[in-house]
Design an enzyme around this catalytic site. Structure first.
Site, PDB file in Angstrom:
ATOM      1  N   TYR A   1     -20.898   7.440  -2.275  1.00 56.79           N
ATOM      2  CA  TYR A   1     -20.930   6.241  -2.273  1.00 56.79           C
ATOM      3  C   TYR A   1     -20.016   5.445  -1.210  1.00 56.79           C
ATOM      4  O   TYR A   1     -20.776   4.971  -0.648  1.00 56.79           O
ATOM      5  CB  TYR A   1     -20.623   5.566  -3.582  1.00 56.79           C
ATOM      6  CG  TYR A   1     -20.271   4.647  -4.125  1.00 56.79           C
ATOM      7  CD1 TYR A   1     -21.650   3.885  -4.113  1.00 56.79           C
ATOM      8  CD2 TYR A   1     -18.921   4.015  -4.327  1.00 56.79           C
ATOM      9  CE1 TYR A   1     -21.550   3.089  -4.934  1.00 56.79           C
ATOM     10  CE2 TYR A   1     -19.283   2.860  -4.541  1.00 56.79           C
ATOM     11  CZ  TYR A   1     -20.487   2.009  -5.373  1.00 56.79           C
ATOM     12  OH  TYR A   1     -20.944   0.531  -5.449  1.00 56.79           O
TER      13      TYR A   1
ATOM     14  N   GLY B   1     -32.306  -5.702  -7.279  1.00 57.56           N
ATOM     15  CA  GLY B   1     -31.259  -4.484  -7.639  1.00 57.56           C
ATOM     16  C   GLY B   1     -30.941  -6.513  -9.106  1.00 57.56           C
ATOM     17  O   GLY B   1     -29.529  -6.351  -9.724  1.00 57.56           O
TER      18      GLY B   1
ATOM     19  N   GLY C   1     -26.946  -5.866 -14.395  1.00 62.02           N
ATOM     20  CA  GLY C   1     -25.526  -5.717 -13.797  1.00 62.02           C
ATOM     21  C   GLY C   1     -25.585  -7.597 -13.465  1.00 62.02           C
ATOM     22  O   GLY C   1     -25.405  -7.771 -13.747  1.00 62.02           O
TER      23      GLY C   1
ATOM     24  N   GLY D   1     -26.609  -8.210 -10.452  1.00 56.71           N
ATOM     25  CA  GLY D   1     -27.688  -9.257  -9.536  1.00 56.71           C
ATOM     26  C   GLY D   1     -28.407  -9.732 -10.652  1.00 56.71           C
ATOM     27  O   GLY D   1     -28.838 -10.637 -10.179  1.00 56.71           O
TER      28      GLY D   1
HETATM   29  P1  NAD Z   1     -26.318  -1.785 -11.992  1.00 53.16           P
HETATM   30  O1  NAD Z   1     -26.482  -0.445 -11.991  1.00 53.16           O
HETATM   31  O2  NAD Z   1     -26.699  -2.658 -13.837  1.00 53.16           O
HETATM   32  O3  NAD Z   1     -27.299  -2.332 -10.776  1.00 53.16           O
HETATM   33  C1  NAD Z   1     -28.260  -1.958  -9.243  1.00 53.16           C
HETATM   34  C2  NAD Z   1     -29.250  -2.947  -9.403  1.00 53.16           C
HETATM   35  O4  NAD Z   1     -30.115  -1.993  -8.128  1.00 53.16           O
HETATM   36  C3  NAD Z   1     -30.243  -1.807 -10.784  1.00 53.16           C
HETATM   37  O5  NAD Z   1     -30.575  -3.144 -11.224  1.00 53.16           O
HETATM   38  C4  NAD Z   1     -31.113  -0.706 -10.351  1.00 53.16           C
HETATM   39  O6  NAD Z   1     -32.198  -0.740 -10.817  1.00 53.16           O
HETATM   40  C5  NAD Z   1     -30.950  -1.569  -8.835  1.00 53.16           C
HETATM   41  N1  NAD Z   1     -31.736   0.038  -8.380  1.00 53.16           N
HETATM   42  C6  NAD Z   1     -31.398   1.189  -8.195  1.00 53.16           C
HETATM   43  N2  NAD Z   1     -31.816   1.973  -7.148  1.00 53.16           N
HETATM   44  C7  NAD Z   1     -33.267   1.335  -7.391  1.00 53.16           C
HETATM   45  C8  NAD Z   1     -34.392   1.306  -6.599  1.00 53.16           C
HETATM   46  N3  NAD Z   1     -34.759   2.609  -6.022  1.00 53.16           N
HETATM   47  N4  NAD Z   1     -35.459   0.336  -6.133  1.00 53.16           N
HETATM   48  C9  NAD Z   1     -34.887  -1.112  -7.054  1.00 53.16           C
HETATM   49  N5  NAD Z   1     -33.850  -1.169  -7.867  1.00 53.16           N
HETATM   50  C10 NAD Z   1     -32.819  -0.208  -7.467  1.00 53.16           C
HETATM   51  O7  NAD Z   1     -25.510  -2.125 -11.162  1.00 53.16           O
HETATM   52  P2  NAD Z   1     -24.047  -2.578 -10.344  1.00 53.16           P
HETATM   53  O8  NAD Z   1     -22.848  -2.055 -10.197  1.00 53.16           O
HETATM   54  O9  NAD Z   1     -24.792  -4.201 -10.985  1.00 53.16           O
HETATM   55  O10 NAD Z   1     -24.498  -2.816  -8.436  1.00 53.16           O
HETATM   56  C11 NAD Z   1     -25.241  -3.644  -7.605  1.00 53.16           C
HETATM   57  C12 NAD Z   1     -24.296  -3.731  -6.518  1.00 53.16           C
HETATM   58  O11 NAD Z   1     -23.089  -3.584  -7.126  1.00 53.16           O
HETATM   59  C13 NAD Z   1     -24.357  -1.559  -5.649  1.00 53.16           C
HETATM   60  O12 NAD Z   1     -24.539  -2.089  -5.222  1.00 53.16           O
HETATM   61  C14 NAD Z   1     -23.139  -2.021  -6.469  1.00 53.16           C
HETATM   62  O13 NAD Z   1     -22.630  -0.381  -5.699  1.00 53.16           O
HETATM   63  C15 NAD Z   1     -22.154  -2.914  -6.102  1.00 53.16           C
HETATM   64  N6  NAD Z   1     -20.979  -2.485  -7.054  1.00 53.16           N
HETATM   65  C16 NAD Z   1     -20.602  -2.442  -8.436  1.00 53.16           C
HETATM   66  C17 NAD Z   1     -19.335  -2.364  -8.742  1.00 53.16           C
HETATM   67  C18 NAD Z   1     -18.486  -2.066 -10.484  1.00 53.16           C
HETATM   68  O14 NAD Z   1     -18.020  -2.131 -10.748  1.00 53.16           O
HETATM   69  N7  NAD Z   1     -20.428  -2.147 -11.074  1.00 53.16           N
HETATM   70  C19 NAD Z   1     -18.202  -2.608  -7.268  1.00 53.16           C
HETATM   71  C20 NAD Z   1     -18.528  -2.822  -6.177  1.00 53.16           C
HETATM   72  C21 NAD Z   1     -19.541  -2.386  -5.634  1.00 53.16           C
END
Ligand code: NAD
Length: 283
Positions: free
Chosen positions: A170, A11, A15, A17
């Site tokens: 989720y 990921g 974001g 990652g």
């Molecule tokens: P984001 O959508 O920017 O990042 C998620 C990433 O996962 C993306 O790059 C997407 O392409 C990848 N992804 C999703 N499905 C996929 C698949 N089938 N195959 C390959 N890659 C895939 O959102 P984010 O907020 O950066 O999320 C990253 C992590 O942080 C997640 O696990 C999310 O649950 C966690 N998180 C986010 C928050 C928040 O407030 N944004 C809070 C707590 C936890």
């Protein structure tokens, strides 16, 4: 400390990652991104070269393609990694989704459970021997404060019956991330591999982008209260690189500090039961 270490981050084309990848690349780690889209992976790789001022040895940041909703794709990713890289010092299981509607994957598994929990479970297990051989090494999984108040509904794990609730799916998946982290730590005790997870904060990312307008509206309203992806990546970068956590395993971190997760996230029997079911679902 982390210079020259090999880090695989899922990921990582957006974001949190992406910021983890930038942070580790700046520390001169060898970073391998994982994404689904080749053009996006290429563009992100180039962005990280610029951000981390990498003008020479561009091989330090590269990428592998995988759709983490497909177990065949995860297996291919693991094989490609094992064929191409001799060590794996840091694995960051970060990819995740939030979906308001129920979808199933090519393996006929509920999508949120598949990507958020089963994908890290399978990928970690496929790579574990290489991670162990590279020890001291670290596995980091992105969980969330959303695990609080959640439970693992073993009788309806994939929301096959009743009305689908994306928020509950989720929350369950993020609780599964902690249970997985802790069970992995128990199983890998003494191997030189640590397993920790973290909550990144409420972060301004694309997490809800693929959902109906009202979800995006709520996200837009809370936007000013969210932190930047860079701030969201901070604890993961700390867990990957700091000598202060070299010996710590099986913990849930918030703002660089180990924090007690929910009571259920600490339940050994639940973690062991989830591990067994996850094995069966990824056979
Ligand atoms: P984001 O959508 O920017 O990042 C998620 C990433 O996962 C993306 O790059 C997407 O392409 C990848 N992804 C999703 N499905 C996929 C698949 N089938 N195959 C390959 N890659 C895939 O959102 P984010 O907020 O950066 O999320 C990253 C992590 O942080 C997640 O696990 C999310 O649950 C966690 N998180 C986010 C928050 C928040 O407030 N944004 C809070 C707590 C936890």
């Amino acid at each position: 400390m982390i210079e020259g270490k090999t880090c695989l981050i899922t990921g990582s084309t957006s974001g949190i990652g992406k910021e983890i990848a930038i942070g580790l690349a700046k520390m001169k780690a060898n970073v391998i991104l994982v994404g689904r889209n080749k053009a996006k992976c290429q563009a992100t790789t180039e962005e990280i070269w610029r951000n981390a001022s990498i003008s020479t040895n561009k091989n330090r940041v590269s990428y592998l393609l995988a759709d983490l909703s497909s177990q065949a794709s995860i297996r291919q990713l693991a094989n490609e990694f094992l064929d191409s890289y001799e060590s794996l010092d840091i694995l960051v299981n970060n990819a995740g989704v939030f979906l308001s509607r129920r979808f199933t994957t090519v393996d006929n598994i509920e999508y949120t459970f598949a990507v958020n929990h089963l994908a890290p479970f399978l990928l970690t297990n496929l790579l574990f021997e290489r991670i162990k051989a590279s020890s001291p090494s670290r596995i980091i999984t992105t969980s969330s404060v959303a695990h609080r108040g959640a439970y693992i509904n073993f009788d309806n794990l994939q929301f096959e019956r009743g009305r689908y609730n994306g928020v509950e799916a989720y929350k369950q998946s993020k609780l599964a991330n902690i249970l997985f982290t802790k069970e992995l730590a128990r199983r890998s005790g003494g191997s030189g591999v640590t397993s920790n997870c973290f909550h990144p904060g409420g972060v301004r990312t694309n997490l809800v982008q693929s959902n109906p307008w009202y979800y995006r509206l709520i996200w837009a309203i809370i936007n000013p209260f969210l932190v930047s992806p860079k701030k969201g990546a901070d604890t993961a970068i700390y867990l990957a690189s700091s000598s202060k956590v070299a010996e710590i395993s099986g913990k849930y971190f918030v703002n660089r500090k180990p924090v007690r997760p929910s009571e259920l996230a600490d339940d050994h029997d639940t973690a062991a039961r989830l591990w067994k079911i996850s094995e069966e679902l990824t056979e």
